[in-house]
Design an enzyme around this catalytic site. Structure first.
Site, PDB file in Angstrom:
ATOM      1  CG  ASP A  38       3.313  -0.858   2.870  1.00  0.00           C
ATOM      2  OD1 ASP A  38       2.096  -1.104   3.088  1.00  0.00           O
ATOM      3  OD2 ASP A  38       3.744  -0.571   1.737  1.00  0.00           O
ATOM      4  N   GLY A 125       1.421  -8.397  -8.947  1.00  0.00           N
ATOM      5  CA  GLY A 125       1.672  -7.891  -7.599  1.00  0.00           C
ATOM      6  C   GLY A 125       3.161  -7.804  -7.288  1.00  0.00           C
ATOM      7  CB  SER A 129       3.339   0.995 -10.281  1.00  0.00           C
ATOM      8  OG  SER A 129       3.220   0.320  -9.056  1.00  0.00           O
ATOM      9  CG  ASP A 173       5.241  -1.890  -3.608  1.00  0.00           C
ATOM     10  OD1 ASP A 173       5.453  -2.798  -2.780  1.00  0.00           O
ATOM     11  OD2 ASP A 173       4.125  -1.668  -4.103  1.00  0.00           O
TER      12      ASP A 173
END
Length: 382
Positions: A38, A125, A129, A173
């Site tokens: 990414d 993982g 967050s 994410d």
């Protein structure tokens, strides 16, 4: 989504702040393939899952704002015109960073209270967050009518992580958590920040996560090291990011870089290609090919990019011994966390037993196993 958890967060907020909150669910994510691509402007294949962060948020009529982390039973109060990062590793940086980045976009946020809890397994993982950041920005956007688009919101979440948390993360994410679609994975182009949804039909198979329950301390520094190695090689090649390189291009500078960094860049180029091939395999319903690509991804992460660890490698080796598993790999930043396994539904129970026992014998600790469903992205809980 966890209704018991929703109730707990709502009640906790009402007890603490004596008002009724707006309730937000923000999911964690898995990534089927495309790891460490990414931040190289490449392709990733994430999906939002039915585990995440539930946040209760409401305006405050005092001159301070308060954030309450229910699971840690810790709260932090702050003044909106005096924001600065707390000490490294503090959970409140995710909240403070989002508020600061909203202010940097010249939007006015009033005082607010927020309480949150989650059911994303710690260190797995699955990006708790990003889920937390998204729940804060989404809640504030609703409360104060900030008029932010979902794309603006994820860029705010990402900047918060860069500037307040100190992790130079890519956009995957936050994107997957915000834009997730039930029963779909998203082939995300991290350069254009546009994604194509693929409806997932694993037929007789399902996704199973196995958490090593370890987190080796290397992770943050190693992440930033690898990111800078990739950026250095891209600049040697005269391109914006490794996404633009081929294996042939890389060969032209082989003598200018260390063998280790050559392998890291090679991994990124190959993993990008695997992500694109995986989307085709999914369209074709070709799960065997998808599984082989997933195993290839782990091999590269372990041997070339060197972000795996003994526990993750062991779990993938165990998967390879089982003919009912089409593919397995480590998922996330590395050095611990989960493996993702594409496993035949009728083999799940037996594998859980054998792999748990083998892992316990080898490492003298337990692994944790969960199945996940693919979910919608960040939204208000009605």
């Amino acid at each position: 989504m966890n209704t018991t958890l929703t109730k707990k967060v709502q009640e906790s907020f009402i007890t603490t702040f004596s008002t009724k909150p707006l309730m937000i669910f923000s999911p964690g994510r898995i990534n089927i393939i495309g790891e460490h691509t990414d931040y190289n402007d490449g392709f990733v294949f994430p999906a939002a899952v039915d585990k995440g962060i539930i946040a209760a948020i409401q305006k405050s009529d005092t001159n301070i704002s308060t954030a309450f982390a229910i699971d840690m039973n810790e709260s932090v109060s702050f003044e909106l015109d005096k924001l600065k990062p707390s000490s490294e590793g503090s959970w409140e940086n995710y909240v403070l960073g989002v508020v600061a980045e909203i202010q940097n976009r010249n939007r006015v946020v009033g005082n607010f209270n927020i309480a949150f809890s989650g059911d994303i397994p710690s260190g797995s993982g699955m990006s708790s967050s990003a889920a937390l950041e998204n729940s804060v920005v989404y809640g504030l956007n609703e409360l104060f009518n900030l008029g932010l688009s979902k794309t603006e919101m994820i860029l705010i979440s990402q900047k918060a992580e860069h500037n307040y948390v100190g992790v130079n993360c890519g956009i995957m994410d936050q994107y997957a958590s915000m834009f997730g679609i039930e029963n779909n994975a998203l082939l995300l182009d991290c350069r254009t920040v546009e994604a194509k949804p693929f409806e997932i039909n694993f037929k007789e198979h399902e996704l199973m996560l196995i958490n090593t329950n370890v987190k080796h301390s290397l992770s943050d520094s190693a992440y930033n090291d690898r990111r800078s190695a990739c950026e250095n090689i891209a600049s040697l090649l005269g391109i914006k990011a490794l996404r633009d390189a081929t294996e042939a291009d890389l060969l032209t500078i082989k003598d200018q870089v260390t063998p280790e960094n050559y392998q890291k860049a090679l991994y990124v180029i190959q993993e990008n290609n695997r992500a694109l091939k995986a989307s085709k395999a999914m369209t074709d319903g070709d799960l065997e090919t998808l599984g082989a690509l997933i195993y290839g991804s782990h091999e590269g992460l372990s041997k070339q990019y060197k972000v795996s660890c003994d526990e993750l490698d062991f779990l993938v080796e165990q998967a390879k011994l089982n003919k009912h598993i089409l593919g397995a790999r480590m998922m996330g930043g590395g050095f611990g966390g989960c493996t993702i396994n594409l496993i035949s539904k009728d083999a799940v129970d037996a594998f859980k037993l054998t792999v748990s026992k083998a892992y316990k014998e080898k490492f003298n600790k337990d692994c944790s196993i969960y199945s996940v469903k693919l979910s919608n992205g960040t939204h208000v809980i009605k």
